[in-house]
Design a protein around this motif. Structure first.
Motif, PDB file in Angstrom:
ATOM      1  N   TYR A  31      54.277  41.019  -9.173  1.00  0.00           N
ATOM      2  CA  TYR A  31      54.487  40.211  -7.960  1.00  0.00           C
ATOM      3  C   TYR A  31      54.229  41.034  -6.705  1.00  0.00           C
ATOM      4  O   TYR A  31      53.577  40.570  -5.765  1.00  0.00           O
ATOM      5  N   SER A  43      52.787  35.065 -11.525  1.00  0.00           N
ATOM      6  CA  SER A  43      53.371  36.339 -11.928  1.00  0.00           C
ATOM      7  C   SER A  43      54.065  36.202 -13.278  1.00  0.00           C
ATOM      8  O   SER A  43      53.978  35.171 -13.946  1.00  0.00           O
ATOM      9  N   LEU A  47      54.466  33.936  -7.245  1.00  0.00           N
ATOM     10  CA  LEU A  47      55.381  33.912  -8.387  1.00  0.00           C
ATOM     11  C   LEU A  47      54.892  32.980  -9.494  1.00  0.00           C
ATOM     12  O   LEU A  47      55.137  33.240 -10.682  1.00  0.00           O
ATOM     13  N   ASP A  80      59.571  38.439 -13.098  1.00  0.00           N
ATOM     14  CA  ASP A  80      59.576  38.317 -11.637  1.00  0.00           C
ATOM     15  C   ASP A  80      60.139  36.968 -11.206  1.00  0.00           C
ATOM     16  O   ASP A  80      60.897  36.874 -10.232  1.00  0.00           O
TER      17      ASP A  80
END
Length: 406
Positions: free
Chosen positions: A322, A32, A29, A36
């Motif tokens: 993600y 990302s 994350l 996300d």
């Protein structure tokens, strides 16, 4: 993470904690998109909120169960019970939080589209059932807290009715026992009154005789003496009756007194019996009675929606960077560990397509073990052959040592 075309936002501490609550991968994350990051932070926020509501509901339920019982309108908080309920509420909230976290983390992303297919729904049924149980468990204590003032008023009326019913039932149980004692007392009193009546009649006749109201022959004389003797005899009968029944009277009065005290003790319990209504089950019943079916249904439905939202949310997620990065990392990890998967490689006996999983490292280890065992077997055979040759040479050189005469 900085790139020429996009810079991933740096997450704060709260966002990273919410990621953990959602069971998502913080490493991916961080690299990302912001979309996300927000999605999984919101997902974690729902899990945290559910755990918090479970803690409040569980703590309030335990306090309601173990608080000192009394009138529903009595205020105040019992400190010892409150501390115990708070400790339980925290533990219960952490348990529900952990279960929800597992449910959310274990729920897949489905087919990566917004549509929830029948297959996705069927696969999620066990998780949905667990979520429903948790939601209902949380909603009931919250209901009785929402309607506490109305429930207290209604419960107080029920306690008053319960006290009156208990008082009537208790007195009814003692009536027959009091009646038996009263019958014996009335019998003794009636017999004594008969003797007292005879005594009063004798006294009146004697007085009338002395005072000249008896007619002819009135005044002191033989008749008055006879009446005096009769009066004295009735008086002795009364004293004898009192003496002979004194023990019985004392016994009956003592029994009546004890029975009265016993009745008073039982009647004193009516408050305790009525206070027994002040429990969790009775309050839940009153909440349904006061709020009605539809209000309680929608309150429960609200908690069900909150609890099940993450499950349906994950099934509706569209695949994003993600997910693709996660799939890529999984493939890299499998490659690093020598794991190869050939998807839909063969069909089983029921015609369902299955994946072929090849563990190259494991197969290499097996090949090495097989080769080693084969080499050890060949060496063992060679040793045995050489030993046989040496033994044959010894026999040829000294054959007479191996022959025994018969």
């Amino acid at each position: 993470m900085k790139r020429e075309y996009y810079t991933s936002p740096k997450p704060g501490l709260i966002m990273r904690l919410l990621w953990k609550a959602a069971g998502s991968d913080g490493y991916i994350l961080k690299r990302s998109t912001y979309s996300d990051q927000v999605k999984y932070a919101c997902l974690g926020g729902i899990v945290v909120a559910t755990g918090f509501m479970a803690a409040v509901a569980g703590g309030y339920a335990i306090y309601t169960i173990f608080e000192p019982k009394g009138s529903a309108l009595d205020g105040g908080t019992d400190t010892t019970t409150a501390i115990m309920a708070s400790a339980f509420g925290i533990i219960w909230g952490l348990i529900i939080f952990n279960i929800d976290r597992f449910i959310v983390a274990a729920t897949g992303k489905g087919d990566g589209t917004e549509a929830i297919t029948w297959g996705e729904f069927v696969n999620s049924v066990p998780r949905i059932i667990m979520g429903l149980v948790i939601a209902i468990t949380i909603s009931k204590p919250m209901e009785i807290r929402m309607f506490k003032s109305e429930i207290d008023a209604e419960l107080h009326q029920e306690q008053l009715v319960k006290r009156k019913e208990y008082e009537i039932a208790t007195k009814a149980n003692y009536i027959s026992r009091f009646d038996l004692i009263e019958e014996d007392l009335v019998k003794i009193e009636r017999e004594r009154n008969d003797v007292v009546g005879r005594l009063k009649l004798a006294e009146k006749e004697y007085t009338d005789q002395l005072q000249g109201r008896a007619g002819a022959g009135a005044g002191a004389g033989p008749l008055s003496k006879a009446l005096k003797q009769q009066m004295d005899k009735v008086e002795r009968d009364l004293n004898g009756y009192d003496q002979s029944h004194q023990v019985a009277l004392e016994r009956l009065n003592n029994e009546k007194l004890k029975l009265t005290e016993e009745l008073d003790k039982e009647l004193a319990k009516n408050e305790e019996v009525a206070n027994g209504l002040d429990g969790l089950l009775e309050r839940i019943k009153l909440a349904h009675k006061i709020a009605g079916m539809w209000i309680t249904f929608f309150i429960t439905l609200l908690f069900v929606v909150i609890e099940l939202t993450p499950i349906f949310f994950k099934m509706m997620l569209i695949k994003s960077p993600y997910d693709f990065m996660g799939d890529n990392i999984q493939e890299l990890l499998k490659a690093d560990n020598g794991i190869q998967i050939k998807y839909d490689y063969y069909k089983d006996k029921e015609g369902q397509e299955r994946d072929l999983i090849i563990s190259h490292h494991a197969e290499r280890k097996i090949d090495e073990k097989i080769a080693l065992m084969k080499a050890q077997s060949e060496l063992s055979d060679y040793i045995i052959e050489r030993w046989k040759e040496n033994e044959k040479k010894k026999i040829d050189d000294n054959i007479e040592n191996y022959i025994s005469e018969v």
